[in-house]
Enzyme design. Structure first.
Site, mmCIF file in Angstrom:
data_model
loop_
_atom_site.group_PDB
_atom_site.id
_atom_site.type_symbol
_atom_site.label_atom_id
_atom_site.label_comp_id
_atom_site.label_asym_id
_atom_site.label_seq_id
_atom_site.Cartn_x
_atom_site.Cartn_y
_atom_site.Cartn_z
ATOM 1 N N ASP A 31 0.825 -1.182 0.010
ATOM 2 C CA ASP A 31 0.099 0.022 0.015
ATOM 3 C C ASP A 31 0.915 1.123 -0.249
ATOM 4 O O ASP A 31 1.469 1.547 0.849
ATOM 5 C CB ASP A 31 -0.768 -0.127 1.268
ATOM 6 C CG ASP A 31 -2.139 1.106 1.336
ATOM 7 O OD1 ASP A 31 -1.824 1.971 0.304
ATOM 8 O OD2 ASP A 31 -2.519 1.307 2.253
ATOM 9 N N ASP A 90 -1.694 5.946 -5.192
ATOM 10 C CA ASP A 90 -2.140 4.866 -3.981
ATOM 11 C C ASP A 90 -2.383 3.284 -4.433
ATOM 12 O O ASP A 90 -3.491 3.477 -4.935
ATOM 13 C CB ASP A 90 -3.215 5.298 -3.430
ATOM 14 C CG ASP A 90 -3.779 4.856 -1.975
ATOM 15 O OD1 ASP A 90 -3.021 3.590 -1.889
ATOM 16 O OD2 ASP A 90 -4.503 5.089 -1.300
#
Ligand SMILES: *[C@@H]1O[C@H](CO)[C@@H](O)[C@H](O)[C@H]1NC(C)=O
Ligand SMILES: *[C@@H]1O[C@H](CO)[C@@H](O)[C@H](O)[C@H]1NC(C)=O
Length: 400
Positions: free
Chosen positions: A107, A290
């Site tokens: 992430d 992201d």
């Protein structure tokens, strides 16, 4: 494909941040590729993907959303296990933590390395691999350290922290901070990942009282170049490449722009976008890369301008986003990453999911009231993305 180099880069993590790691600097060229395995159980659900992004980034909707979405976004969860698709991780990477192999969600929008652990109730661990610190001779508790990741919908995870040996592909970090979950919310229980490996900047790490450094922060100086690259082709296995980029995965040259890490994200200016060949400005927005978000989320003007060129498109408040007739092809979207470089996402990759009755949910949706566009997996389905700590900078090139 790059081969995995059988050289261990040994790095001793500092206990403190921002003090630099006291690295046992073995000066080999280290570059390697690890698989980003496409989760076969991942169900594309646009509303769920929106909810996860809105909760994670504390976004405020500007349009009418489904009642269930709003109550989920604002209510405390009851902790029960939901059988519904959770909008969880689409790609997982193998990571070894203290000898235990876990499948983690890499992430780039968070900075904690947290794992399912034996400290959780057994019911929360069902279906997951998890870490048992007492089984690891290299574990050391960080006495009194806790961590807590809270999303706006009160989902999240929290626990205690220690250090252990962490291996990702060809790089091992000794003394890496590992965050052991004591409790996770139902959305994580039903997700396929056994935790997260956060690759944003260490200044948003949640360990307290002493903030800790990310795996990448500790490992970067031992890599050939201090970078990693995301290769996430749509609905297929991809890879993360560490230490160098892999020209077989993209075409042309990688175009870089400088990153402002002050908010902890891989964040850059994104002043323009194009729908087909029509160019628009979007002042007041930055963009973040992201990999832990699925959709492409932009300001309402951009989203409206895009779907204005799709005759069947309409905003659907029951879905919480734009939907369109699946038989209509979508225009190409281009986004400026920095001032001059446009990253292109073909219309075919902006058809996110079938929702029934011949209708599809779009991969581009509203970021709500915020000024930070979120460029998630839909962006990476079309573009190789390079996260380079020198600068820092973010680069991209179209997938091969
Ligand atoms: C998609 O996700 C939403 C929000 O979690 C949920 O209410 C809905 O039932 C899901 N749709 C399907 C088809 O599973
Ligand atoms: C979608 O478009 C096709 C072709 O124009 C049409 O036959 C079909 O009825 C449309 N479906 C819906 C749900 O509007």
């Amino acid at each position: 494909m790059l081969s995995i180099i059988a050289v261990l880069a040994v790095v001793v993590a500092a206990q403190a941040t921002p003090a630099p790691a006291s690295a046992l600097d073995i000066d080999f060229d280290v570059e390697f590729s690890i698989p980003a395995v496409h989760n076969p159980d991942y169900v594309r659900n646009g509303t769920a993907a929106m909810l996860k992004a809105y909760a994670k980034h504390y976004l405020t909707p500007t349009r009418e959303m489904p009642e269930a979405f709003m109550s989920a976004l604002h209510k405390r969860q009851d902790g029960s296990v939901s059988a519904e698709p959770s909008g969880g991780a689409e790609y997982l990477i193998p990571v070894t933590v203290g000898g235990e192999q876990l499948n983690l969600d890499l992430d780039t929008g968070s900075a904690d390395l947290w794992v399912f652990s034996s400290l959780q109730p057994a019911s929360q661990r069902r279906g997951h691999a998890y870490y048992t610190s007492s089984d690891s001779s290299t574990y050391q508790a960080l006495s009194g350290s806790t961590w807590n990741i809270q999303y706006a919908d009160r989902s999240g995870a929290s626990g205690v922290a220690g250090t252990d040996t962490v291996t990702v592909g060809g790089t091992t970090v000794l003394g890496q901070c590992v965050e052991l979950a004591k409790t996770v919310s139902s959305s994580f229980v039903s997700d396929a990942s056994d935790g997260l490996i956060g690759m944003a900047f260490s200044n948003i790490n949640t360990v307290r009282p002493q903030q800790q450094r990310t795996f990448f922060d500790n490992a970067k100086d031992s890599l050939d170049s201090p970078l990693f690259a995301a290769y996430l082709p749509a609905n297929e296995d991809g890879s993360y490449d560490f230490g160098s980029t892999d020209p077989s995965k993209y075409t042309g040259n990688i175009q870089y722009t400088s990153v402002d890490s002050s908010n902890g994200f891989w964040e850059y200016s994104t002043p323009h976008y194009k729908v087909g060949s029509t160019i628009y400005s979007q002042s007041g927005y930055t963009g973040i890369s992201d990999t832990g978000t699925t959709l492409l989320l932009m300001g309402d003007n951009a989203v409206d301008n895009y779907y204005a060129q799709v005759s069947s498109a309409e905003y659907d408040s029951r879905q919480g986003g734009y939907v369109f007739n699946c038989s209509e092809s979508l225009p190409t979207l281009s986004i400026s990453i920095g001032y001059l470089n446009f990253a292109t996402i073909p219309g075919s990759l902006l058809n996110f999911a079938y929702i029934g009755n011949g209708q599809c949910f779009g991969g581009l949706q509203s970021v709500g009231a915020g000024g930070q566009n979120i460029y998630g997996d839909v962006f990476f389905n079309a573009n190789y993305g390079v996260f380079d700590a020198s600068g820092p900078s973010f680069g991209f090139a179209p997938l091969n």
